[in-house]
Design a protein around this motif. Structure first.
Motif, short mmCIF file in Angstrom:
data_model
loop_
_atom_site.label_atom_id
_atom_site.label_comp_id
_atom_site.label_asym_id
_atom_site.label_seq_id
_atom_site.Cartn_x
_atom_site.Cartn_y
_atom_site.Cartn_z
N MET A 33 0.83 -1.21 0.00
CA MET A 33 0.00 0.00 0.00
C MET A 33 0.86 1.26 0.00
SD MET A 33 -2.67 1.16 2.94
CE MET A 33 -3.91 -0.04 2.65
N MET A 34 0.30 2.29 -0.60
CA MET A 34 0.90 3.63 -0.51
C MET A 34 -0.27 4.61 -0.46
SD MET A 34 3.18 5.56 -3.40
CE MET A 34 2.25 5.16 -4.86
N CYS A 35 -0.18 5.60 0.41
CA CYS A 35 -1.27 6.58 0.49
C CYS A 35 -0.78 7.93 -0.03
CB CYS A 35 -1.72 6.75 1.94
SG CYS A 35 -2.44 5.24 2.58
N LEU A 36 -1.63 8.62 -0.77
CA LEU A 36 -1.31 9.95 -1.26
C LEU A 36 -2.28 10.95 -0.60
CD1 LEU A 36 -1.05 9.10 -5.09
CD2 LEU A 36 0.75 8.94 -3.34
N GLY A 37 -1.78 12.12 -0.30
CA GLY A 37 -2.64 13.16 0.31
C GLY A 37 -2.71 13.02 1.81
N LYS A 38 -3.30 11.94 2.28
CA LYS A 38 -3.35 11.64 3.72
C LYS A 38 -3.03 10.17 3.89
CE LYS A 38 -6.58 14.76 6.02
NZ LYS A 38 -5.59 15.27 6.98
N ASN A 39 -2.51 9.81 5.04
CA ASN A 39 -2.21 8.40 5.27
C ASN A 39 -3.37 7.70 5.96
OD1 ASN A 39 -0.22 6.14 5.40
ND2 ASN A 39 -0.73 6.32 7.57
N TRP A 40 -3.72 6.54 5.43
CA TRP A 40 -4.76 5.74 6.08
C TRP A 40 -4.08 4.60 6.83
CZ3 TRP A 40 -6.78 0.64 5.20
CH2 TRP A 40 -7.92 0.36 6.00
N ASP A 41 -4.41 4.46 8.10
CA ASP A 41 -3.80 3.42 8.94
C ASP A 41 -4.81 2.30 9.16
OD1 ASP A 41 -2.51 1.89 10.80
OD2 ASP A 41 -2.64 3.36 12.43
N PRO A 42 -4.58 1.12 8.58
CA PRO A 42 -5.55 0.03 8.72
C PRO A 42 -5.74 -0.41 10.17
CG PRO A 42 -3.78 -0.57 7.17
CD PRO A 42 -3.40 0.72 7.80
N SER A 44 -5.69 1.46 13.07
CA SER A 44 -6.61 2.31 13.83
C SER A 44 -7.85 2.66 13.00
CB SER A 44 -5.90 3.61 14.24
OG SER A 44 -5.49 4.30 13.08
N GLY A 45 -7.81 2.36 11.71
CA GLY A 45 -8.93 2.71 10.83
C GLY A 45 -9.13 4.22 10.79
N SER A 46 -8.01 4.96 10.72
CA SER A 46 -8.15 6.42 10.67
C SER A 46 -7.09 7.03 9.77
CB SER A 46 -8.04 6.99 12.08
OG SER A 46 -6.77 6.67 12.61
N TYR A 47 -7.35 8.29 9.39
CA TYR A 47 -6.41 9.02 8.55
C TYR A 47 -5.51 9.91 9.39
CZ TYR A 47 -9.02 7.74 4.34
OH TYR A 47 -9.61 7.05 3.32
N GLY A 48 -4.29 10.15 8.90
CA GLY A 48 -3.38 11.06 9.59
C GLY A 48 -2.42 11.69 8.60
N ASP A 49 -1.63 12.67 9.08
CA ASP A 49 -0.72 13.36 8.16
C ASP A 49 0.64 12.68 8.02
OD1 ASP A 49 -2.57 15.23 7.39
OD2 ASP A 49 -2.19 16.46 9.17
N ILE A 50 0.97 11.77 8.93
CA ILE A 50 2.18 10.95 8.75
C ILE A 50 1.82 9.50 9.05
CG2 ILE A 50 4.00 12.67 9.23
CD1 ILE A 50 4.09 11.44 12.07
N ARG A 51 2.64 8.57 8.57
CA ARG A 51 2.30 7.18 8.87
C ARG A 51 3.14 6.64 10.03
NH1 ARG A 51 4.03 4.23 3.21
NH2 ARG A 51 6.28 4.31 3.49
N ARG A 52 2.52 5.79 10.84
CA ARG A 52 3.13 5.26 12.06
C ARG A 52 4.37 4.45 11.74
NH1 ARG A 52 1.47 0.64 14.68
NH2 ARG A 52 -0.15 0.39 13.10
N PHE A 53 4.31 3.69 10.63
CA PHE A 53 5.33 2.72 10.28
C PHE A 53 6.73 3.34 10.16
CE2 PHE A 53 7.17 1.53 6.05
CZ PHE A 53 7.88 0.42 6.45
N ASP A 54 6.86 4.49 9.47
CA ASP A 54 8.19 5.09 9.31
C ASP A 54 8.16 6.62 9.41
OD1 ASP A 54 6.85 5.67 7.01
OD2 ASP A 54 8.37 4.92 5.63
#
Ligand SMILES: O=C(O)CCC(=O)C(=O)O
Ligand SMILES: [Fe+2]
Length: 305
Positions: A33-42, A44-54
């Motif tokens: 997966m790759m998210c553009l614009g906003k990151n979706w985190d499977p 927490s089922g929520s969007y954020g401005d950065i991704r938890r993974f890295d």
């Protein structure tokens, strides 16, 4: 389609590019997966401005892709208008949206995606029924959708390379998922010209927020769901339209063969002549080919995906 794959490839190897998402307990999704614009985190089922993974920031959606989304919505409106013989207001059934999120999934031939609803966008966007616009490229997917969380009761469609599926309005909350990917079903030119490795690339565009008033009038829907499975435009249910092979093969048209001009042929012949003159007396001096850079974007990506 070739251009879309290139955009995904370029963004996919950069910061915020493809990764294999998973849940906190360790289970992984069967896709990249790759998210553009906003990151979706499977998880927490929520969007954020950065991704938890890295901690990477998602790249922006390329403008060219936004344009394709708008073209697809416009085409679906034109289709709904014609079907309704001018009586329906297509925007009431499938509201216009301006995407600021795109989730790009790459499925290998063993990839799948469980039955779910897309309901993590803002309440205003969901209430307005702003559609999800989905582009399919590469191998064909079996896509399931239905009103209840039971994939045995789901309807099935094939999503082929170039298909655009739109679901919004009364279909915004449908359950959906990908049950399988058909191996070797991608058109040859996709694998050859765009160098897409075996599998399927899917882009789903969404709009996070909606600022206008959310009143939606229930869409009138004629009960004749009479499109056969091969029609280029299919009205699957209220708020759900499938545009078959909507995404063009490539700029020069389907199966285009570059026919060289007379001028190009002459230049090639001259160059060949010069080369043969240069090496005819000393063929042992032929220069070695420079080593291939196996870490070039083009070369490495098929391994990453
Ligand atoms: O791959 C697909 O066709 C569906 C993707 C999807 O449902 C999602 O990303 O939420
Ligand atoms: Fe989804």
């Amino acid at each position: 389609q070739v251009k879309i794959i290139k955009h995904c490839r370029d963004l996919g190897v950069g910061p915020g590019g493809f990764y294999q998402p998973g849940y906190r307990e360790g289970a992984k999704l069967s896709l990249r997966m790759m998210c553009l614009g906003k990151n979706w985190d499977p998880d927490s089922g929520s969007y954020g401005d950065i991704r938890r993974f890295d901690a990477a920031q998602p790249p922006k959606i390329p403008e060219e892709l936004t344009k394709y989304v708008k073209d697809a919505i416009a085409a679906s409106h034109e289709f709904l208008k014609q079907r309704g013989k001018g009586a329906t207001n297509p925007d009431a059934e499938l509201p216009v949206m301006s995407p600021d999120i795109c989730i790009v999934n790459f499925y290998t031939t063993s990839g799948k995606l469980g039955f779910h609803q897309d309901n993590n966008e803002q309440r205003s966007s969901l209430a307005r029924g702003l559609p999800v616009v989905s582009f399919s490229l590469g191998d064909t997917a079996e896509f399931l959708y239905g009103d209840v969380r039971d994939d045995d009761k789901a309807s099935k469609i094939k999503l082929e390379s170039g298909d655009v599926l739109i679901f919004g309005g009364q279909s915004r909350h449908i359950f959906h998922g990908v049950s399988s990917i058909a191996p070797k079903s991608a058109p040859l030119w996709v694998t050859d010209k765009a160098n897409l490795r075996p599998g399927r690339l899917n882009l789903t565009f969404r709009q996070y927020n909606y600022k206008g008033s959310v009143n939606v009038t229930p869409a009138p829907f004629d009960t004749c769901v009479c499109d056969n499975n091969t029609a280029p435009l299919q009205h699957l249910r209220p708020g759900m339209v499938l545009l078959k092979k909507f995404l063009k093969a490539n700029d020069q048209g389907r199966n285009a063969i570059n026919i060289p001009t007379l001028m190009e042929i002459c230049v090639h012949l001259m160059v060949l002549n010069l080369i043969s003159l240069k090496y005819s007396r000393s063929s042992w001096k032929m220069p070695l080919k420079p080593p291939m850079n196996s870490w070039s974007k083009e070369g490495v990506l098929p391994m990453l995906w």
